[in-house]
Design an enzyme around this catalytic site. Structure first.
Site, PDB file in Angstrom:
ATOM      1  N   GLY A  53      19.300  80.830 -73.634  1.00 39.52           N
ATOM      2  CA  GLY A  53      20.683  80.529 -73.313  1.00 39.52           C
ATOM      3  C   GLY A  53      21.380  79.684 -74.366  1.00 39.52           C
ATOM      4  O   GLY A  53      20.746  79.064 -75.231  1.00 39.52           O
ATOM      5  N   ASN A  54      22.677  79.694 -74.305  1.00 37.74           N
ATOM      6  CA  ASN A  54      23.493  78.862 -75.203  1.00 37.74           C
ATOM      7  C   ASN A  54      24.879  78.711 -74.607  1.00 37.74           C
ATOM      8  O   ASN A  54      25.360  79.588 -73.899  1.00 37.74           O
ATOM      9  CB  ASN A  54      23.545  79.442 -76.627  1.00 37.74           C
ATOM     10  CG  ASN A  54      23.463  80.939 -76.638  1.00 37.74           C
ATOM     11  OD1 ASN A  54      24.463  81.606 -76.385  1.00 37.74           O
ATOM     12  ND2 ASN A  54      22.269  81.490 -76.846  1.00 37.74           N
ATOM     13  N   THR A  74      20.085  75.821 -81.897  1.00 37.29           N
ATOM     14  CA  THR A  74      19.113  76.902 -81.778  1.00 37.29           C
ATOM     15  C   THR A  74      17.731  76.360 -81.398  1.00 37.29           C
ATOM     16  O   THR A  74      17.364  75.243 -81.798  1.00 37.29           O
ATOM     17  CB  THR A  74      19.053  77.700 -83.112  1.00 37.29           C
ATOM     18  OG1 THR A  74      18.249  78.855 -82.908  1.00 37.29           O
ATOM     19  CG2 THR A  74      18.495  76.887 -84.266  1.00 37.29           C
ATOM     20  N   SER A 107      21.853  81.779 -83.036  1.00 33.05           N
ATOM     21  CA  SER A 107      22.391  83.002 -83.668  1.00 33.05           C
ATOM     22  C   SER A 107      23.334  83.715 -82.696  1.00 33.05           C
ATOM     23  O   SER A 107      24.189  84.498 -83.116  1.00 33.05           O
ATOM     24  CB  SER A 107      21.251  83.937 -84.074  1.00 33.05           C
ATOM     25  OG  SER A 107      20.519  84.314 -82.922  1.00 33.05           O
ATOM     26  N   GLU A 108      23.201  83.433 -81.406  1.00 31.69           N
ATOM     27  CA  GLU A 108      24.064  84.085 -80.421  1.00 31.69           C
ATOM     28  C   GLU A 108      25.473  83.483 -80.408  1.00 31.69           C
ATOM     29  O   GLU A 108      26.331  83.925 -79.646  1.00 31.69           O
ATOM     30  CB  GLU A 108      23.428  84.017 -79.028  1.00 31.69           C
ATOM     31  CG  GLU A 108      22.295  85.027 -78.889  1.00 31.69           C
ATOM     32  CD  GLU A 108      21.592  85.017 -77.538  1.00 31.69           C
ATOM     33  OE1 GLU A 108      21.473  83.938 -76.942  1.00 31.69           O
ATOM     34  OE2 GLU A 108      21.141  86.082 -77.110  1.00 31.69           O
ATOM     35  N   HIS A 156      26.172  81.499 -71.951  1.00 30.15           N
ATOM     36  CA  HIS A 156      25.262  82.660 -71.983  1.00 30.15           C
ATOM     37  C   HIS A 156      23.896  82.234 -71.441  1.00 30.15           C
ATOM     38  O   HIS A 156      23.317  81.253 -71.911  1.00 30.15           O
ATOM     39  CB  HIS A 156      25.122  83.193 -73.410  1.00 30.15           C
ATOM     40  CG  HIS A 156      23.975  84.142 -73.544  1.00 30.15           C
ATOM     41  ND1 HIS A 156      23.827  85.233 -72.722  1.00 30.15           N
ATOM     42  CD2 HIS A 156      22.901  84.144 -74.361  1.00 30.15           C
ATOM     43  CE1 HIS A 156      22.719  85.865 -73.039  1.00 30.15           C
ATOM     44  NE2 HIS A 156      22.126  85.223 -74.036  1.00 30.15           N
ATOM     45  N   HIS A 187      20.187  83.727 -68.931  1.00 30.62           N
ATOM     46  CA  HIS A 187      19.355  84.854 -68.502  1.00 30.62           C
ATOM     47  C   HIS A 187      18.975  84.662 -67.028  1.00 30.62           C
ATOM     48  O   HIS A 187      17.808  84.482 -66.698  1.00 30.62           O
ATOM     49  CB  HIS A 187      18.085  84.931 -69.360  1.00 30.62           C
ATOM     50  CG  HIS A 187      18.326  85.087 -70.824  1.00 30.62           C
ATOM     51  ND1 HIS A 187      17.341  84.882 -71.769  1.00 30.62           N
ATOM     52  CD2 HIS A 187      19.434  85.440 -71.518  1.00 30.62           C
ATOM     53  CE1 HIS A 187      17.836  85.097 -72.981  1.00 30.62           C
ATOM     54  NE2 HIS A 187      19.112  85.427 -72.857  1.00 30.62           N
ATOM     55  N   HIS A 219      19.207  92.287 -71.210  1.00 26.61           N
ATOM     56  CA  HIS A 219      19.291  90.970 -71.844  1.00 26.61           C
ATOM     57  C   HIS A 219      19.639  89.851 -70.859  1.00 26.61           C
ATOM     58  O   HIS A 219      18.771  89.052 -70.526  1.00 26.61           O
ATOM     59  CB  HIS A 219      20.305  91.066 -72.994  1.00 26.61           C
ATOM     60  CG  HIS A 219      20.454  89.822 -73.811  1.00 26.61           C
ATOM     61  ND1 HIS A 219      21.201  89.779 -74.968  1.00 26.61           N
ATOM     62  CD2 HIS A 219      19.982  88.570 -73.634  1.00 26.61           C
ATOM     63  CE1 HIS A 219      21.150  88.557 -75.455  1.00 26.61           C
ATOM     64  NE2 HIS A 219      20.427  87.805 -74.665  1.00 26.61           N
TER      65      HIS A 219
END
Ligand SMILES: [Zn+2]
Length: 209
Positions: free
Chosen positions: A19-20, A35, A65-66, A85, A87, A148
């Site tokens: 996640g981010n 990251t 990177s997301e 973001h 999961h 994803h």
């Protein structure tokens, strides 16, 4: 942002370093998570500030990177002030089978999410994934990413995060309902009332610029 990392971990919306999150600080600075750090133990000094091109302008960490996904969403819609973001297991289960959760069966879901599209599969961290999600930035508040996870966005970080919690609760409830029986639709004659309520709430989420 660190507190949301803890809450998302406790609610099992992310595991470990998954996640981010990001949030606009002003017109050209965006705060984001670093990251490869577990979201449950994030410290404020690990966060970084990037510009709209993704270059680090404050902080010692590198962004995920997301972050390209986040930047594509900000570029697509100026009203968006934060992106989350994660999961989440039930939402991700829908994303794995490539199916949107059913609409018209749960009031809150219809109020908060005009649609919950499943975005075509793209590799994590690529501009292609950002472009695929950005297409929906103006029309809804959350999408599922094929094979994803999930992304939600809103005027600020609390709202964007709350939408992820609610998306996961909705996906869980519809999964459970289908195990008990056939989901019943909201009565059609009550739809206009509910749609008007949803439009009013979502309109209040436009970011104050
Ligand atoms: Zn991811």
């Amino acid at each position: 942002m660190c507190d949301i990392g803890r809450r998302a971990t406790l609610r099992e919306l992310v595991a470990g370093t998954e996640g981010n999150f990001s949030a606009r600080l002003d017109s050209d600075r965006i705060l984001c998570t670093p990251t490869f750090r577990p979201k449950g133990v994030l410290r404020p000094d690990e966060l970084c500030v990037i510009d709209e091109a993704g270059a680090v302008i404050e902080g010692l960490s590198r962004p995920s990177s997301e972050i390209r996904l986040h930047l594509a969403i900000y570029r697509a819609c100026a009203d968006i002030g934060a992106v989350v973001h994660t999961h989440p297991p039930y939402a991700t289960a829908y994303a794995i089978v490539g199916e949107s959760p059913p609409t018209g069966v749960l009031q809150e879901a219809d109020i908060f999410f005009p649609t919950i599209p499943v975005v075509d599969y793209e590799t994590t961290g690529t501009d292609a994934l950002g472009a695929a999600v950005a297409r929906f930035a103006a029309e809804t508040n959350a999408v599922l990413l094929s094979n994803h996870g999930a992304v939600s966005w809103g005027p600020d970080l609390e709202t964007a995060y709350a939408l992820t919690e609610m998306l996961e609760a909705f996906c869980r409830a519809t999964h459970l309902a289908r195990q008990i029986g056939s989901p019943q639709s909201i009565p059609p004659e009550k739809r206009p009332e509910l749609d008007a309520l949803g439009q009013r709430i979502r309109a209040s989420w436009k970011r104050n610029r």
